[in-house]
Design an enzyme around this catalytic site. Sequence first.
Site, PDB file in Angstrom:
ATOM      1  N   ASP A   1       0.872  -1.167   0.000  1.00 44.55           N
ATOM      2  CA  ASP A   1       0.000   0.000   0.000  1.00 44.55           C
ATOM      3  C   ASP A   1       0.916   1.226   0.000  1.00 44.55           C
ATOM      4  OD1 ASP A   1      -2.148   1.706   0.025  1.00 44.55           O
ATOM      5  OD2 ASP A   1      -3.242   0.689   1.617  1.00 44.55           O
TER       6      ASP A   1
HETATM    7  C1  BGC Z   1      -5.107   3.288   0.344  1.00 39.95           C
HETATM    8  C2  BGC Z   1      -5.348   2.298  -0.778  1.00 39.95           C
HETATM    9  C3  BGC Z   1      -5.196   2.982  -2.110  1.00 39.95           C
HETATM   10  C4  BGC Z   1      -3.829   3.629  -2.180  1.00 39.95           C
HETATM   11  C5  BGC Z   1      -3.564   4.337  -3.507  1.00 39.95           C
HETATM   12  C6  BGC Z   1      -3.847   4.090   0.159  1.00 39.95           C
HETATM   13  O1  BGC Z   1      -3.767   5.136   1.064  1.00 39.95           O
HETATM   14  O2  BGC Z   1      -5.056   2.576   1.560  1.00 39.95           O
HETATM   15  O3  BGC Z   1      -6.633   1.742  -0.651  1.00 39.95           O
HETATM   16  O4  BGC Z   1      -5.359   2.038  -3.141  1.00 39.95           O
HETATM   17  O5  BGC Z   1      -3.738   4.605  -1.147  1.00 39.95           O
HETATM   18  O6  BGC Z   1      -4.330   5.455  -3.652  1.00 39.95           O
END
Ligand code: BGC
Length: 723
Positions: free
Chosen positions: A271
């Site tokens: 993530d």
């Molecule tokens: C979130 C994810 C997301 C990623 C990219 C993160 O902060 O937890 O769900 O896909 O950002 O935007």
Amino acid sequence: MTQHKWTTPEIRKRAEELLAQMSLEDKAGQMTQYDWGFNPINPETGLSQRDVLLEQISEGRVGSIFNISGVEEANQLQKLVLEKTSSAIPLLIGRDVIHGYRTVFPITLGQASAWNPELARQTAAAASREAHADGVSWVFAPMIDVTRDPRWGRIAESLGEDPYLTTEYAKAWVEGAQTNDGPGLAVASCPKHFAGYGLTEAGRDYNTVDLSDRVLREVILPPFKEAVESGALSIMASFNEINGIPVCANRYLLTTILREEWGFEGIAVSDYNSIQELIVHGVAADEEEACLISIKAGLDMDMSSGIYIRYLPKLVREGKISEQLVDQAVLRILAVKLKLGLFEHPFIEASDYVTTGALPEAHLALARQSARESIVLLRNERNLLPLNKAALSLAVIGPLADSRQDPLGCWAADGRPDDVVTVLDGIKSAVGANTTIHYAAGCDLTSQSEAGFAEALDAIHKSDIVVMALGETFEMSGEARCRTDLDLPGGQRKLVEAAAALGKPIVVLLLSGRPLTIPWLLEKADSIVQTWHLGVQSGHAIADILFGDYNPSGRLTATFPQNVGQIPIYYYRKKTGRPPGGIYTSYYIDSTTEPLYPFGYGLSYTSFKYESIACKENQISKDDSLHVSIDVTNTGSLSGEEVVQCYIRDESASVTQPLKKLIAFRKIKLNPGETATVEFQIKSSSLAIIDADMNLTVEPGYFTLWVGPNSSEGESLRFNVVD
Ligand code: BGC
């Protein structure tokens, strides 16, 4: 091991050939992904992040980017890669396409309330088509974290509290999102967040997760396993630690379970910055160690931190990791790019499909259908709803009645407020010429100001019936949007109380991203309609419900607590050893243990009767199926849909079992007076438990099975399983 293999000998051969041409830096580059939308200026160099990225892309040091502005930019960046880099490997272009793209559909929790995975398959496919037309080849969806905590803002993005329902949606959503029903149209899905993120302590985002292997395997993992079996091409590792080990460092999750048990062939991506966060978690002393731990755990791609490109080549050269570990990750990334056909179709033909043109008619129709089915009727005293469209005077009150932004929900990155049909728009376009509408916001959602009350009360005075659009702003749910007070925010409660004092019939629409704690509202409102944030067709869908053009069929997939102190409260709970009654039992001295509304609950404008539950056999062997049938009759005067839900309890097992467990459901439509015999064929795998040795097994003994309208009601029978 589960065998879902989507790679072919050709894909594997081609990936090997490409790999053979690559330097260590090329390889680490493929394992590196950046956020193109994040573009700060470095005060020392005066360069923007994008200037630096352009340089790195042209040197082949980037394998994927996300958050680009559209198809033109996508094509320019692919051109750069193909012309400038020796390996000429197209970029994977990602985006959070959670509940729609330009056509915004209901938030995920709303779509779950439809109990209609096939409809979600269609919304996911429509969103992928729009995203792809805009340059996207990788959607960071579906969000399949099971959660039991409405304080957690990301419950809005989730499918709710139940592993079985989430698993059914996971399959449909992955297959829908990975639609390839057009020439050159191919999109990878990315089920997330693997794993346990939704069971965060105290409902606070990113917080510690500590759960037993049993809960992990019974509740959290089934949707992910199904997503893998449905062909998901990637998976996203979550931010949280789980049992002391942050997921990016968690070999048990990323390798033992994901690769060795499930045979997953796709990309495991971190993530946002979460490799870097291993340092903050306190399991890595510095970036180099964070890199080492993550690659060893089995993480293939680094989102945002740049640590893989900075340290992987060095770690290989110094002999701290084998190059084979890197190669394995690169082969997976190349395989996904080959599977998507990016080498054959690196460019997307520019079209005005979604970026400049009107939203496609078919997608709008789908958005309206999905929104109608997401709505849950919670209360309808004296059958106040549906309202008569003709000849009435209606007060439309509330801070969300004319909001264009909030119905887009928490993940509507590409949705446009101008595309939203507000509650007020929807009501106006539905009613007849003789109906008068008196609109007033009354208050806002954040302040306690009562300045707007007089105007609202005046509008109510002039009207026969009051419709109040209340709830949360789009920013009150979603990532990092956790709450400890789950009542209506701002001055809304006082506004309802003032409105109720006028004695007119009141319908409250709740536009929220989570279950709210609103027991007091039952005293004030005759009808309560949980509408969530429904996307671009909000107003039309709500009007369809208000005026009876669609009979509500949504059912809750997250329990509504009475108060915050009851949380976590969910239907899939266990008994204690304490018999009921007396003082020393499991209860609160200041609150009931019952929820306000249970899982599976929702009303209709008609009524359904369940009778004659039967099963062909009251004893089955461990490998047999059970055939259950029940008659469901529409006993009201309108046709309507019912979600027929089937739950079981293993009465006595070697390991304690939940009081009820959803194992099947069917959504049926019945005309007035019509009876359907609904049949379920229950496979013995639905009866399996994880025993003390962590084996999945069906144990002999008695089971109770219920079929009914929600997790608290239903007709039951008993059957016996023998060896
Ligand atoms: C979130 C994810 C997301 C990623 C990219 C993160 O902060 O937890 O769900 O896909 O950002 O935007």
